[in-house]
Design an enzyme around this catalytic site. Structure first.
Site, PDB file in Angstrom:
ATOM      1  CE  LYS A  88       5.795   0.903   1.647  1.00  0.00           C
ATOM      2  NZ  LYS A  88       4.854   1.458   0.655  1.00  0.00           N
ATOM      3  CE1 TYR A 117       0.481   0.669   4.565  1.00  0.00           C
ATOM      4  CE2 TYR A 117      -0.605  -1.466   4.600  1.00  0.00           C
ATOM      5  CZ  TYR A 117       0.117  -0.474   5.246  1.00  0.00           C
ATOM      6  OH  TYR A 117       0.461  -0.620   6.570  1.00  0.00           O
ATOM      7  CB  CYS A 118       1.183   4.337   0.415  1.00  0.00           C
ATOM      8  SG  CYS A 118       1.619   6.089   0.159  1.00  0.00           S
ATOM      9  N   PRO A 119       2.683   2.603  -2.544  1.00  0.00           N
ATOM     10  CG  PRO A 119       2.335   1.748  -4.681  1.00  0.00           C
ATOM     11  CD  PRO A 119       1.618   2.092  -3.419  1.00  0.00           C
TER      12      PRO A 119
END
Length: 269
Positions: A150, A137-139
């Site tokens: 991550k 999420y939110c790369p």
């Protein structure tokens, strides 16, 4: 580095959840005006922090319903980007610097300073790498990973002559559940368009926590201590009230309330 001022808001009560977003802008302005580096720590409980793009998913109400079913609350921040989770196992960290001291601080310079800071801690032994994790999420370009999973994301916000390099760091807790939460928001909010239109096809297994990476439970307090051990700083948290009473802070807080009216109405509808 010049001695930094530390402001640690700790776990912020739900009624004050807009506070760190308003405060970040105030501290960033202050950093630029006073040529003063600042460190800002904060946490929110059970919150999915949405970017402006997230508020434009096709079926927003359905997406918000998915957040409610997971026992989290939505918050629309005053910046772009995409959704990130905040809860008791996530530490939000801002390194706030003047844009120009010896030379102008470029965007990449800012990201690199945050990575360099983390690499001065004992956590560097795990070989933290920077690079986009596309199914997180939110790369972003400066996602931080251990063993290709991550653990943190970094963003920047620039206000006047200051720049805030902001990182959420997954310290402990159920990261898979966090990933499922964000995935369910996009699945409900986009339906057949999931994974398109610039929204990530979130894979919960693409992310992990520091605790899981080191196979031991790390506390938020331990991580703060580790981050601060090689930084000259003075704890100025008791001075936060000086910023809270300024007209500019109150206005930015009001802007956050206004920005969130629609989201809150849809969430509780």
């Amino acid at each position: 580095m010049k001695t930094a001022m530390l402001f640690d808001q700790g776990m912020i009560p739900h009624k004050d959840h807009f506070s760190p977003f308003a405060l970040t802008d105030i501290l960033t302005t202050y950093a630029g005006e006073e040529n003063q580096p600042i460190i800002h720590f904060w946490q929110l409980s059970q919150t999915l922090i949405l970017g402006m793009k997230d508020s434009r998913v096709t079926y927003l109400k359905q997406g918000l319903q998915a957040i409610r079913e997971a026992n989290y609350s939505p918050l629309l921040r005053n910046a772009g980007g995409l959704g990130v989770v905040s809860d008791s196992g996530i530490l939000n960290i801002s390194l706030i610097l003047p844009k120009q001291s010896i030379h102008p601080l470029s965007i990449d310079d800012g990201y690199q300073k945050m990575l360099d800071w983390l690499n001065r801690t004992s956590y560097a032994q795990a070989n933290i790498t920077a690079g986009e994790v596309v199914d997180s999420y939110c790369p972003g370009k400066f996602d931080l990973s251990i063993n290709n999973k991550k653990i943190a994301g970094i963003a920047q916000r620039r206000v006047k002559e200051g720049v805030a390099i902001m990182m959420y760091l997954s310290v402990s807790g159920n990261q898979n559940y966090r990933g499922e939460l964000v995935r369910s928001f996009y699945q409900a909010g986009l339906e057949e368009a999931f994974g398109t239109l610039g929204y990530p096809a979130v894979n919960p297994t693409s992310m992990t926590t520091l605790s899981d990476a080191f196979d031991k439970i790390l506390s938020i307090a331990e991580v703060k201590e580790e981050l601060l051990q090689n930084i000259p700083f003075t704890n100025e948290t008791d001075r936060l009230s000086e910023f809270y009473t300024t007209e500019e802070y109150q206005q930015r807080l009001k802007n956050m309330y206004q920005r969130n009216i629609g989201i809150q109405e849809d969430f509780y509808d």
